[in-house]
Design an enzyme around this catalytic site. Structure first.
Site, mmCIF file in Angstrom:
data_model
loop_
_atom_site.group_PDB
_atom_site.id
_atom_site.type_symbol
_atom_site.label_atom_id
_atom_site.label_comp_id
_atom_site.label_asym_id
_atom_site.label_seq_id
_atom_site.Cartn_x
_atom_site.Cartn_y
_atom_site.Cartn_z
ATOM 1 N N HIS A 140 -2.050 -5.310 1.736
ATOM 2 C CA HIS A 140 -3.491 -6.258 1.747
ATOM 3 C C HIS A 140 -3.132 -7.586 1.299
ATOM 4 C CE1 HIS A 140 -7.553 -6.950 0.143
ATOM 5 N NE2 HIS A 140 -6.758 -7.693 -0.741
ATOM 6 N N LYS B 281 1.034 -1.134 0.017
ATOM 7 C CA LYS B 281 0.006 -0.145 0.043
ATOM 8 C C LYS B 281 0.752 1.287 0.287
ATOM 9 C CE LYS B 281 -4.030 -2.138 2.403
ATOM 10 N NZ LYS B 281 -5.030 -1.970 3.901
ATOM 11 N N ASN C 245 -1.824 0.550 7.075
ATOM 12 C CA ASN C 245 -1.273 -0.894 7.549
ATOM 13 C C ASN C 245 -0.463 -1.723 6.451
ATOM 14 O OD1 ASN C 245 -3.440 -1.460 5.928
ATOM 15 N ND2 ASN C 245 -4.358 -2.790 7.445
ATOM 16 N N TYR D 9 -12.770 -2.106 -2.987
ATOM 17 C CA TYR D 9 -13.112 -1.976 -1.817
ATOM 18 C C TYR D 9 -14.832 -1.902 -1.624
ATOM 19 C CZ TYR D 9 -8.416 -1.913 0.416
ATOM 20 O OH TYR D 9 -7.105 -2.337 0.587
ATOM 21 N N GLU E 255 -10.606 -9.487 -6.939
ATOM 22 C CA GLU E 255 -9.696 -8.617 -6.876
ATOM 23 C C GLU E 255 -8.746 -8.630 -8.004
ATOM 24 O OE1 GLU E 255 -9.730 -8.724 -1.922
ATOM 25 O OE2 GLU E 255 -8.124 -9.478 -2.868
HETATM 26 O O1 CDP Z 1 -7.047 -5.498 5.163
HETATM 27 P P1 CDP Z 1 -7.819 -6.626 5.963
HETATM 28 O O2 CDP Z 1 -8.571 -7.710 5.308
HETATM 29 O O3 CDP Z 1 -6.839 -6.967 6.980
HETATM 30 O O4 CDP Z 1 -8.896 -5.737 6.896
HETATM 31 P P2 CDP Z 1 -10.338 -4.800 6.240
HETATM 32 O O5 CDP Z 1 -11.367 -5.262 7.570
HETATM 33 O O6 CDP Z 1 -10.933 -5.869 4.997
HETATM 34 O O7 CDP Z 1 -10.216 -3.527 5.810
HETATM 35 C C1 CDP Z 1 -9.683 -3.054 4.825
HETATM 36 C C2 CDP Z 1 -8.780 -2.129 5.069
HETATM 37 O O8 CDP Z 1 -9.469 -1.044 5.548
HETATM 38 C C3 CDP Z 1 -7.790 -2.258 6.095
HETATM 39 O O9 CDP Z 1 -6.451 -2.961 5.781
HETATM 40 C C4 CDP Z 1 -7.532 -0.867 6.576
HETATM 41 O O10 CDP Z 1 -6.634 -0.199 5.402
HETATM 42 C C5 CDP Z 1 -8.658 -0.315 6.572
HETATM 43 N N1 CDP Z 1 -9.416 -0.195 7.586
HETATM 44 C C6 CDP Z 1 -9.768 1.122 8.524
HETATM 45 O O11 CDP Z 1 -8.904 1.913 8.236
HETATM 46 N N2 CDP Z 1 -10.194 1.002 9.697
HETATM 47 C C7 CDP Z 1 -10.860 0.050 10.152
HETATM 48 N N3 CDP Z 1 -11.341 0.087 11.229
HETATM 49 C C8 CDP Z 1 -10.709 -1.358 9.356
HETATM 50 C C9 CDP Z 1 -10.067 -1.287 8.270
HETATM 51 MG MG MG Z 2 -10.259 -7.388 3.781
#
Ligand code: CDP
Ligand code: MG
Length: 133
Positions: A115, A9, A112, A49, A126
């Site tokens: 992905h 990212k 973070n 997303y 994706e």
């Molecule tokens: O990336 P991952 O699948 O671990 O997490 P997700 O729950 O699918 O969320 C996608 C992305 O949204 C995360 O990797 C973060 O960059 C962002 N995010 C965030 O900013 N705040 C949250 N509470 C949850 C996710």
């Molecule tokens: Mg996710």
């Protein structure tokens, strides 16, 4: 063999961590199938997303992922999807274990650093968005 879609990212690209992160995947036995370095358009980001539409973090997620270039990789190995999720660590860097990519390198939410697809259907969807059919 299984394929997964990985994103390095914008926060990680900006901090010069592309080589470090790809190196971790290669050391874990992943093969790079396709790779694309690009800044996502807002339209692509919203499509990618889609499942997050309406959530409180959606606006900051779209702003972040389109904020600069990112590195997109289609990666392959047996058990690629679950192995990549383990390598990447918890979504929130504050909770990610040492030794995981997010635990060692990521900043906060949404920054973070990586992905990784969470299931075979997501990996296929994706990959099609990022690389075409
Ligand atoms: O990336 P991952 O699948 O671990 O997490 P997700 O729950 O699918 O969320 C996608 C992305 O949204 C995360 O990797 C973060 O960059 C962002 N995010 C965030 O900013 N705040 C949250 N509470 C949850 C996710
Ligand atoms: Mg996710």
């Amino acid at each position: 063999m299984e394929d997964t879609l990985i994103i390095i990212k914008p926060d990680a690209v900006e901090r010069g961590l592309v080589g470090e992160i790809i190196g971790r995947f290669e050391a874990a036995g992943f093969e790079i199938v396709r790779m694309r370095m690009d800044r996502l358009s807002e339209e692509e980001a919203r499509r990618f997303y889609d499942e997050h539409v309406g959530k409180p973090h959606f606006p900051r997620l779209i702003a972040y992922i389109t904020s600069g270039p990112a590195c997109f990789l289609q990666m392959r190995r047996d058990g690629a999807i679950s192995r990549a999720r383990t390598l990447v660590g918890c979504t929130d860097p504050a909770e990610a274990a040492p030794g995981t990519i997010r635990g060692d390198l990521a900043i906060d939410l949404p920054r973070n650093s990586v992905h990784a697809s969470d299931c075979p259907e997501a990996a296929a969807r994706e990959t099609a968005i990022i690389f075409g059919a």
